[in-house]
Design a protein around this motif. Structure first.
Motif, PDB file in Angstrom:
ATOM      1  N   ALA A   1       0.774  -1.235  -0.163  1.00  0.00           N
ATOM      2  CA  ALA A   1      -0.104  -0.064   0.046  1.00  0.00           C
ATOM      3  C   ALA A   1       0.793   1.302  -0.173  1.00  0.00           C
ATOM      4  O   ALA A   1       0.389   2.328  -0.351  1.00  0.00           O
ATOM      5  N   ARG A   2       2.273   1.070   0.463  1.00  0.00           N
ATOM      6  CA  ARG A   2       2.964   2.311   0.313  1.00  0.00           C
ATOM      7  C   ARG A   2       3.999   2.260  -1.096  1.00  0.00           C
ATOM      8  O   ARG A   2       4.936   3.038  -1.196  1.00  0.00           O
ATOM      9  N   ASP A   3       3.269   1.532  -1.805  1.00  0.00           N
ATOM     10  CA  ASP A   3       4.014   1.573  -3.450  1.00  0.00           C
ATOM     11  C   ASP A   3       5.365   0.744  -3.446  1.00  0.00           C
ATOM     12  O   ASP A   3       5.949   1.045  -4.303  1.00  0.00           O
ATOM     13  N   LEU A   4       5.468  -0.093  -2.696  1.00  0.00           N
ATOM     14  CA  LEU A   4       6.603  -0.936  -2.827  1.00  0.00           C
ATOM     15  C   LEU A   4       6.431  -2.227  -3.671  1.00  0.00           C
ATOM     16  O   LEU A   4       5.176  -2.633  -3.246  1.00  0.00           O
ATOM     17  N   ARG A   5       7.414  -2.634  -4.140  1.00  0.00           N
ATOM     18  CA  ARG A   5       7.177  -4.004  -4.783  1.00  0.00           C
ATOM     19  C   ARG A   5       7.413  -5.079  -3.934  1.00  0.00           C
ATOM     20  O   ARG A   5       8.450  -5.196  -3.493  1.00  0.00           O
ATOM     21  N   VAL A   6       6.323  -5.983  -3.535  1.00  0.00           N
ATOM     22  CA  VAL A   6       6.328  -6.899  -2.511  1.00  0.00           C
ATOM     23  C   VAL A   6       5.862  -8.075  -3.242  1.00  0.00           C
ATOM     24  O   VAL A   6       5.072  -8.244  -3.800  1.00  0.00           O
ATOM     25  N   LEU A   7       6.908  -9.175  -2.622  1.00  0.00           N
ATOM     26  CA  LEU A   7       6.737 -10.536  -3.036  1.00  0.00           C
ATOM     27  C   LEU A   7       6.617 -11.339  -1.918  1.00  0.00           C
ATOM     28  O   LEU A   7       7.193 -11.349  -0.955  1.00  0.00           O
ATOM     29  N   VAL A   8       5.605 -12.100  -1.664  1.00  0.00           N
ATOM     30  CA  VAL A   8       5.241 -13.089  -0.566  1.00  0.00           C
ATOM     31  C   VAL A   8       5.481 -14.500  -0.901  1.00  0.00           C
ATOM     32  O   VAL A   8       4.867 -14.844  -2.148  1.00  0.00           O
TER      33      VAL A   8
END
Length: 388
Positions: A40-47
């Motif tokens: 939601a803070r515009d970071l590219r996130v992979l789980v």
């Protein structure tokens, strides 16, 4: 190494290797909530999670306390009826103590549904969630994933449980004081039980902790937990023995599901973060040392972790990581850790009988109600940044 591409979490590639801002290892509640807040803070996130489905490998009973229900937006349709009564039993099971609150204190969640809800929320925020993908270590910034192509990540969030491999790889602290728990979950006929939380203090079946029975309106949860070194016949045998005549249990109407796993009770770890990553949930020891409840702290610490990680990635200032300091949090756990040590010292049925008897008076009941119905199971966590 061949495997699946990781999809829309991806950023630019370097020599064909995908780069993300944050890799979250573990798709439990802490990992998915942290991922959602970071995305939601515009970071590219992979789980990534080695489980192929979030409906398997569930380790928690799914008990949410009132404070969590008040402070977080949980899906009400996935929560069972409110529980106001707690019944405490000595080993003899005679003359139990019933404590009743004037408010709903507990609700048991359909955790498979809660995890799927959290997954959809994380994906809606922009994170990518890959199941059936095991974190296989890191070297010189390259993260190996069994089941997918390797990636480079600016930051790693370890949400991979009480025995976190990420913690070891990052050189952070690891949990050393653990309970082991096991639980049977079985369907029950609707309307056949009255919501109550039955707790049995008996070191013969749950050394250092307790046995419990609670239901969510559709399923009964019967469990035990304790220190593994004191479970001479093993947790599964003790669970089966306890379940045979556990108080408050309802007759099952269908197949039984088994759950279990380690529970960290040594308090929040001291060293939780470094420039390469941080820990959340059970990996961070974010479990109440006294009650062994971990759902409330995992949500509270996930908010703090996401705030700290996002600011650090935006500024590059390592001083920001001081806002995620385990030492500061541990200072607020001294009383709970002392009570945990006292609880662990109850080794005989006679001592357990005496401990329950001590709770029958007004002062004892007030203390028990404060632990079971109070607002202080886990302290609020507020970022303490070195500068504005």
């Amino acid at each position: 190494m061949c495997g699946r591409p990781v999809g829309r979490a991806g950023g630019p590639t370097v020599e064909g290797v995908l780069t993300v801002d944050v890799l979250v290892v573990g798709a439990g509640l802490a990992g998915l909530e942290t991922a959602r807040l970071l995305a939601a803070r515009d970071l590219r996130v992979l789980v990534v999670d080695r489980r192929r489905t979030l409906t398997t490998g569930i380790r928690t009973t799914g008990i949410f306390v009132r404070r969590t229900l008040e402070d977080f937006d949980l899906p009400g349709h996935l929560l069972g009826p409110g529980v106001r009564d707690v019944v405490l039993y000595p080993p003899s099971r005679r003359s139990p103590i019933r404590l009743t609150s004037d408010r709903d204190e507990y609700r048991v969640a359909d955790m498979a549904g809660v995890y799927e809800h959290a997954r959809r929320a994380a994906e809606s925020a922009g994170a990518t969630v890959l199941l059936g993908t095991r974190y296989d270590g890191r070297s010189r910034g390259l993260v190996r994933l069994a089941g997918a192509e390797p990636v480079t990540a600016r930051f790693i969030v370890g949400a991979d449980g009480a025995r976190s491999r990420v913690a070891r790889d990052l050189g952070l602290d690891v949990n050393r004081r653990l309970l082991v728990g096991a639980e049977l979950v079985h369907p029950i006929a609707s309307g056949t039980t009255t919501p109550a939380f039955h707790c049995v203090l008996d070191p013969r079946v749950a050394p250092g902790y307790l046995g419990w029975v609670i239901d969510d309106g559709e399923h009964a949860h019967v469990g035990v937990a304790g220190y593994a070194h004191a479970m001479r016949t093993g947790v599964r045998h003790l669970l089966d023995e306890f379940a045979a005549d556990a108080p408050g249990r309802a007759a099952p109407t269908g197949p039984v599901e088994r759950r279990g796993g380690p529970i960290p009770v040594g308090g929040v770890l001291r060293r939780l973060a470094c420039p390469d990553g941080l820990l959340v949930g059970d990996a961070a020891g974010a479990v109440s040392p006294l009650t062994a409840g971990g759902l409330d702290p995992c949500l509270r610490m996930s908010e703090l972790a996401a705030t700290v990680a996002a600011r650090y990635l935006r500024t590059g200032d390592e001083r920001v990581l001081r806002g995620y300091d385990g030492n500061a949090l541990r200072a607020r756990f001294r009383a709970r850790l002392a009570l945990r040590r006292a609880f662990a010292g109850i080794r005989s049925p006679l001592a357990a009988e005496a401990a329950v008897a001590a709770l029958r008076g007004r002062a004892g009941r007030a203390m028990a109600a404060r632990v079971l119905f109070g607002d202080g199971s886990f302290p609020d966590v507020v970022p303490q940044f070195a500068h504005g």
